[in-house]
Write a protein that holds these residues in place. Structure first.
Motif, PDB file in Angstrom:
ATOM      1  N   THR A  55       0.844  -1.204   0.000  1.00 49.01           N
ATOM      2  CA  THR A  55       0.000   0.000   0.000  1.00 49.01           C
ATOM      3  C   THR A  55       0.875   1.248   0.000  1.00 49.01           C
ATOM      4  OG1 THR A  55      -1.778  -1.169   1.127  1.00 49.01           O
ATOM      5  CG2 THR A  55      -1.766   1.224   1.352  1.00 49.01           C
ATOM      6  N   LEU A  56       1.893   1.259   0.845  1.00 52.82           N
ATOM      7  CA  LEU A  56       2.796   2.413   0.903  1.00 52.82           C
ATOM      8  C   LEU A  56       3.574   2.566  -0.411  1.00 52.82           C
ATOM      9  CD1 LEU A  56       3.792   4.636   2.898  1.00 52.82           C
ATOM     10  CD2 LEU A  56       5.691   3.132   3.471  1.00 52.82           C
ATOM     11  N   GLY A  57       4.015   1.439  -0.973  1.00 51.85           N
ATOM     12  CA  GLY A  57       4.756   1.462  -2.240  1.00 51.85           C
ATOM     13  C   GLY A  57       3.930   2.040  -3.374  1.00 51.85           C
ATOM     14  N   ARG A  58       2.638   1.712  -3.370  1.00 55.36           N
ATOM     15  CA  ARG A  58       1.717   2.202  -4.402  1.00 55.36           C
ATOM     16  C   ARG A  58       1.586   3.721  -4.303  1.00 55.36           C
ATOM     17  NH1 ARG A  58      -1.892  -1.365  -2.972  1.00 55.36           N
ATOM     18  NH2 ARG A  58      -1.038  -3.012  -4.280  1.00 55.36           N
ATOM     19  N   THR A  59       1.472   4.195  -3.068  1.00 50.13           N
ATOM     20  CA  THR A  59       1.316   5.628  -2.842  1.00 50.13           C
ATOM     21  C   THR A  59       2.622   6.366  -3.150  1.00 50.13           C
ATOM     22  OG1 THR A  59      -0.438   5.236  -1.252  1.00 50.13           O
ATOM     23  CG2 THR A  59       0.725   7.325  -1.048  1.00 50.13           C
ATOM     24  N   ALA A  60       3.755   5.752  -2.833  1.00 48.13           N
ATOM     25  CA  ALA A  60       5.059   6.353  -3.139  1.00 48.13           C
ATOM     26  C   ALA A  60       5.301   6.373  -4.649  1.00 48.13           C
ATOM     27  CB  ALA A  60       6.173   5.579  -2.447  1.00 48.13           C
ATOM     28  N   ALA A  61       4.901   5.300  -5.352  1.00 47.56           N
ATOM     29  CA  ALA A  61       5.117   5.223  -6.804  1.00 47.56           C
ATOM     30  C   ALA A  61       4.375   6.343  -7.521  1.00 47.56           C
ATOM     31  CB  ALA A  61       4.657   3.866  -7.344  1.00 47.56           C
ATOM     32  N   ARG A  62       3.204   6.692  -7.005  1.00 43.30           N
ATOM     33  CA  ARG A  62       2.434   7.790  -7.613  1.00 43.30           C
ATOM     34  C   ARG A  62       3.218   9.098  -7.479  1.00 43.30           C
ATOM     35  NH1 ARG A  62      -1.904   6.604  -5.351  1.00 43.30           N
ATOM     36  NH2 ARG A  62      -2.752   5.388  -7.064  1.00 43.30           N
ATOM     37  N   GLY A  63       3.874   9.280  -6.319  1.00 42.40           N
ATOM     38  CA  GLY A  63       4.701  10.472  -6.120  1.00 42.40           C
ATOM     39  C   GLY A  63       5.911  10.477  -7.049  1.00 42.40           C
ATOM     40  N   VAL A  64       6.562   9.328  -7.176  1.00 40.45           N
ATOM     41  CA  VAL A  64       7.728   9.213  -8.066  1.00 40.45           C
ATOM     42  C   VAL A  64       7.338   9.594  -9.486  1.00 40.45           C
ATOM     43  CG1 VAL A  64       9.298   7.551  -9.158  1.00 40.45           C
ATOM     44  CG2 VAL A  64       8.903   7.454  -6.675  1.00 40.45           C
ATOM     45  N   GLU A  65       6.224   9.033  -9.939  1.00 37.76           N
ATOM     46  CA  GLU A  65       5.779   9.302 -11.310  1.00 37.76           C
ATOM     47  C   GLU A  65       5.485  10.789 -11.516  1.00 37.76           C
ATOM     48  OE1 GLU A  65       3.245   6.735 -14.107  1.00 37.76           O
ATOM     49  OE2 GLU A  65       1.759   7.912 -12.991  1.00 37.76           O
ATOM     50  N   THR A  66       4.844  11.400 -10.509  1.00 37.40           N
ATOM     51  CA  THR A  66       4.505  12.822 -10.627  1.00 37.40           C
ATOM     52  C   THR A  66       5.768  13.657 -10.773  1.00 37.40           C
ATOM     53  OG1 THR A  66       2.686  12.353  -9.114  1.00 37.40           O
ATOM     54  CG2 THR A  66       3.101  14.659  -9.610  1.00 37.40           C
ATOM     55  N   LEU A  67       6.769  13.340  -9.954  1.00 37.47           N
ATOM     56  CA  LEU A  67       8.024  14.101  -9.992  1.00 37.47           C
ATOM     57  C   LEU A  67       8.724  13.921 -11.346  1.00 37.47           C
ATOM     58  CD1 LEU A  67      10.034  15.887  -8.456  1.00 37.47           C
ATOM     59  CD2 LEU A  67      11.146  13.809  -7.634  1.00 37.47           C
ATOM     60  N   VAL A  68       8.825  12.671 -11.787  1.00 38.69           N
ATOM     61  CA  VAL A  68       9.510  12.393 -13.061  1.00 38.69           C
ATOM     62  C   VAL A  68       8.828  13.125 -14.212  1.00 38.69           C
ATOM     63  CG1 VAL A  68       9.981  10.557 -14.746  1.00 38.69           C
ATOM     64  CG2 VAL A  68      10.475  10.178 -12.316  1.00 38.69           C
ATOM     65  N   LEU A  69       7.502  13.121 -14.229  1.00 41.21           N
ATOM     66  CA  LEU A  69       6.786  13.795 -15.318  1.00 41.21           C
ATOM     67  C   LEU A  69       6.850  15.303 -15.197  1.00 41.21           C
ATOM     68  CD1 LEU A  69       3.709  11.563 -15.965  1.00 41.21           C
ATOM     69  CD2 LEU A  69       5.256  12.463 -17.678  1.00 41.21           C
ATOM     70  N   ALA A  70       6.688  15.802 -13.955  1.00 42.50           N
ATOM     71  CA  ALA A  70       6.710  17.253 -13.760  1.00 42.50           C
ATOM     72  C   ALA A  70       8.054  17.815 -14.222  1.00 42.50           C
ATOM     73  CB  ALA A  70       6.449  17.597 -12.299  1.00 42.50           C
ATOM     74  N   GLN A  71       9.123  16.996 -14.093  1.00 47.41           N
ATOM     75  CA  GLN A  71      10.444  17.445 -14.508  1.00 47.41           C
ATOM     76  C   GLN A  71      10.702  17.226 -15.999  1.00 47.41           C
ATOM     77  OE1 GLN A  71      12.929  15.454 -11.591  1.00 47.41           O
ATOM     78  NE2 GLN A  71      12.768  17.186 -10.170  1.00 47.41           N
ATOM     79  N   GLN A  72       9.759  16.565 -16.670  1.00 46.36           N
ATOM     80  CA  GLN A  72       9.952  16.252 -18.091  1.00 46.36           C
ATOM     81  C   GLN A  72       9.116  17.124 -19.026  1.00 46.36           C
ATOM     82  OE1 GLN A  72      12.184  14.064 -19.157  1.00 46.36           O
ATOM     83  NE2 GLN A  72      11.692  14.359 -21.327  1.00 46.36           N
ATOM     84  N   ILE A  73       7.884  17.452 -18.605  1.00 42.10           N
ATOM     85  CA  ILE A  73       6.937  17.992 -19.598  1.00 42.10           C
ATOM     86  C   ILE A  73       7.302  19.383 -20.117  1.00 42.10           C
ATOM     87  CG2 ILE A  73       4.868  16.602 -19.221  1.00 42.10           C
ATOM     88  CD1 ILE A  73       3.934  18.379 -17.134  1.00 42.10           C
ATOM     89  N   GLU A  74       8.033  20.170 -19.328  1.00 38.24           N
ATOM     90  CA  GLU A  74       8.426  21.484 -19.861  1.00 38.24           C
ATOM     91  C   GLU A  74       9.256  21.322 -21.139  1.00 38.24           C
ATOM     92  OE1 GLU A  74       9.685  24.280 -16.443  1.00 38.24           O
ATOM     93  OE2 GLU A  74       9.216  22.343 -15.541  1.00 38.24           O
ATOM     94  N   SER A  75      10.062  20.241 -21.198  1.00 34.54           N
ATOM     95  CA  SER A  75      10.901  20.034 -22.389  1.00 34.54           C
ATOM     96  C   SER A  75      10.048  19.712 -23.615  1.00 34.54           C
ATOM     97  CB  SER A  75      11.916  18.912 -22.133  1.00 34.54           C
ATOM     98  OG  SER A  75      11.277  17.645 -22.196  1.00 34.54           O
ATOM     99  N   TRP A  76       8.823  19.187 -23.383  1.00 35.62           N
ATOM    100  CA  TRP A  76       7.950  18.915 -24.526  1.00 35.62           C
ATOM    101  C   TRP A  76       7.414  20.218 -25.137  1.00 35.62           C
ATOM    102  CZ3 TRP A  76       5.036  14.452 -21.538  1.00 35.62           C
ATOM    103  CH2 TRP A  76       5.907  13.358 -21.440  1.00 35.62           C
ATOM    104  N   VAL A  77       7.239  21.243 -24.304  1.00 31.89           N
ATOM    105  CA  VAL A  77       6.853  22.551 -24.858  1.00 31.89           C
ATOM    106  C   VAL A  77       7.996  23.055 -25.748  1.00 31.89           C
ATOM    107  CG1 VAL A  77       6.155  24.922 -24.339  1.00 31.89           C
ATOM    108  CG2 VAL A  77       5.448  23.065 -22.808  1.00 31.89           C
ATOM    109  N   ASP A  78       9.236  22.868 -25.282  1.00 33.07           N
ATOM    110  CA  ASP A  78      10.398  23.289 -26.082  1.00 33.07           C
ATOM    111  C   ASP A  78      10.455  22.530 -27.409  1.00 33.07           C
ATOM    112  OD1 ASP A  78      11.101  24.922 -23.992  1.00 33.07           O
ATOM    113  OD2 ASP A  78      12.516  23.485 -23.114  1.00 33.07           O
ATOM    114  N   ALA A  79      10.145  21.243 -27.370  1.00 34.86           N
ATOM    115  CA  ALA A  79      10.170  20.440 -28.604  1.00 34.86           C
ATOM    116  C   ALA A  79       9.130  20.948 -29.589  1.00 34.86           C
ATOM    117  CB  ALA A  79       9.908  18.963 -28.266  1.00 34.86           C
ATOM    118  N   LEU A  80       7.964  21.311 -29.070  1.00 37.03           N
ATOM    119  CA  LEU A  80       6.906  21.853 -29.926  1.00 37.03           C
ATOM    120  C   LEU A  80       7.346  23.195 -30.511  1.00 37.03           C
ATOM    121  CD1 LEU A  80       3.971  21.456 -30.907  1.00 37.03           C
ATOM    122  CD2 LEU A  80       3.185  22.545 -28.803  1.00 37.03           C
TER     123      LEU A  80
END
Lengths: 498, 59
Positions: A349-374
């Motif tokens: 249960t804790l791992g599931r909740t932590a994984a959601r946080g990991v994913e959010t961080l990884v994406l939040a740090q990635q998506i700005e570069s997609w605006v640059d690509a566009l």
């Protein structure tokens, strides 16, 4: 969308792909933060405990984990007063229905107050994040600019009525704001709360099988290069990420309120799926709907190669971790190290909740570069957002079939379509909560959260907060899995001990 | 050996009923039940495939 494009053999322009990634990526960040603070945190955070906190202590705690500016004693005192006024008014509103004061709450009052303050701040913050959807999709929820073949969104650097440099700059600002909140509030909170609940790293593991269709194609319609990879993990074996083959997906209705023409004992692939509802459950009011071998759910039971699967952020992060995706591996390892636990703690249960946080961080740090690509594409003069070559049904074969994959924030979502003479002959959706909330199948195998609940402690059957923790860790969406028609307004949860 | 039914589970989107068997302070068995029918598949039959996304987006 992708199911129809797959059936008709349509490749969308790269700009359309990036725009879809931006809509979906920003959706993840907003959705996961909302889930953490507004749908899940109150399973761990006792609001009534926040009233007993010393705001100076909360300020000290907040400043020790982050340099987020809203962390003064005066700020937390203000939040505490707001909550106090609210509680004293006797109208608890959305906080009315909970197990306040339950002994399973372990946070000190000061941490409770910090979390409540961020609960309120997250509500304000998310209004800005979803403005990305207003720019690219015209509205949120249900963006309106999708179109078979790409996006109905013109790019024109010289028009205020199209996607232009101003709007790209605004999006960068909004996404930077989204990222900073994730880095300075969500992740520090997650890491501050988790150590009080480390025993939950041994609870709620579930089926141990994980399915990810993958998401965020980095080239047009190319599933070979996905930012979050596609794959299958069986029996918690992170050393072996198996290739995903959608032909291995099938659905049982043995314990679901449907009939299959060929009998209920056999599973059907969604291309050959049937939807013939047949309710055989008890007439309300009833105490239990679970009889020996009886059907008990409107969800079918999807299986992958016969296995019950878990889908969602944990599945995606495990597949990415097992596939060696660097930002995911680094972030997962950092979280595990901070909490002083090994990878086996992820299956919980804790791992599931932590994984959601990991994913959010990884994406939040990635998506700005997609605006640059566009922006780079636009700068090169590529303004194309739609491929209309096969828009006209006269260009379609008389029969076609397609599989459309999507990773919704809460998990793998598949659509299967058969098209005949220009019209839909069969359409089947297998949504994330159908996987996770699946009932038993023909061999009596439990679904993901049924299995995850087995072994969950229950201190007080009248106030089963522990059950909510495990179920909420999956981020259930029964409005996705079923169609909700509620004419009676809000119901109060009934707990029945039989 | 109490059997606990929670219906509906709140702080989720939609309706969910859970029945769990509790023995010795632990859940020993669980049943997850969706209590409402969706039927989107029936809505889509016969429609223009180019419109499908607008319907399924509402799921």
């Amino acid at each position: 969308m992708r199911a129809v494009e797959d059936a008709l053999g349509i490749t969308i322009p790269q700009n359309a792909q990036i725009i879809r990634n931006l809509i979906e990526g920003s959706q993840y960040v907003q959705d996961h933060v909302i889930h953490f603070y507004h749908l899940h945190a109150l399973d761990w955070v006792d609001i009534t405990g926040a009233l007993k906190a010393d705001p100076a202590g909360t300020a000290k705690l907040a400043q020790s984990i982050s340099d987020w500016p809203n962390s003064s004693e005066a700020h937390f005192k203000g939040v505490q007063n707001r909550v106090k006024t609210f509680v004293e008014s006797g109208q608890l509103g959305l906080f009315a229905n909970a197990y306040w004061g339950h002994p399973a709450y372990k946070l000190p009052p000061e941490a409770n107050l910090m979390a409540v303050a961020h609960y309120l701040e997250a509500l304000d913050w998310q209004r800005d994040v979803i403005r990305v959807h207003a720019i690219l999709g015209a509205k949120n929820p249900h963006p309106q600019t999708y179109l078979v073949g790409g996006m109905a969104l013109p790019i024109d650097p010289n028009s205020q009525n199209a996607l232009n440099a101003d709007k790209l700059a605004l999006m960068k600002q909004l996404l930077a704001k989204a990222r900073v909140f994730v880095e300075k509030v969500y992740i520090p909170d997650l890491l501050a709360v988790a150590p009080f609940y480390k025993d939950w790293a041994g609870v709620g593991g579930g089926v141990g099988n994980f399915l990810a269709y993958g998401e965020f194609p980095l080239t047009p319609n190319n599933t070979e290069r996905l930012f979050l990879p596609r794959g299958v993990i069986l029996n918690k074996d992170l050393t072996k990420v198996l290739p995903m083959d959608h032909q291995k997906v099938s659905e049982y209705v043995t314990r679901s309120w449907y009939d299959y023409a060929g009998g209920d004992g056999k599973a059907l692939h969604p291309w050959d799926g049937e939807t013939a509802p047949h309710y055989t459950g008890p007439k309300p009011p009833y105490d239990s709907m679970v009889g020996d071998g009886a059907k008990y759910s409107w969800l079918k039971a999807p299986r992958y190669d016969g296995n019950a699967m878990e889908v969602g952020p944990l599945a995606r992060m495990l597949v990415a971790y097992g596939s060696g995706v660097k930002p995911v591996v680094d972030t997962v390892n950092l979280v595990l190290k901070t909490l002083g636990v090994g990878p086996e703690a992820l299956f919980s249960t804790l791992g599931r909740t932590a994984a959601r946080g990991v994913e959010t961080l990884v994406l939040a740090q990635q998506i700005e570069s997609w605006v640059d690509a566009l922006a780079a594409n636009i700068k090169r003069g590529d303004l194309k957002t739609h491929n209309g070559d096969k828009w006209d049904p006269s260009k379609w074969p008389s029969e076609a079939k397609g599989f459309g994959f999507f990773e919704a924030p809460r998990g793998a979502l598949g659509h299967w379509v058969r098209i005949k003479d220009g019209a839909i002959a069969n359409y089947q959706c297998v949504v994330p909560s159908t996987w996770n909330g699946s009932p038993r199948d023909a061999s009596n195998k439990r679904g993901a959260w049924e299995e995850a609940l087995v072994g969950t402690p229950v201190t007080d059957p009248e106030r089963p907060i522990e059950i909510l923790r495990t179920v909420h860790s999956f981020d259930p969406c029964m409005a996705c899995a079923v169609h909700v028609v509620d004419t009676h307004g809000r119901e109060v949860t009934r707990i029945k001990v039989v | 050996m109490p059997k606990v039914a929670i219906d509906p589970i709140t702080r989720i989107e939609g309706h969910l009923r859970l029945e769990v068997q509790v023995d010795g302070g632990k859940v020993t068995d669980a049943w997850s039940s969706s209590t409402m029918f969706r039927g989107m598949e029936l809505v889509l039959k016969g429609r223009d495939p180019r419109d499908a996304w607008l319907f399924t987006q509402r799921i």
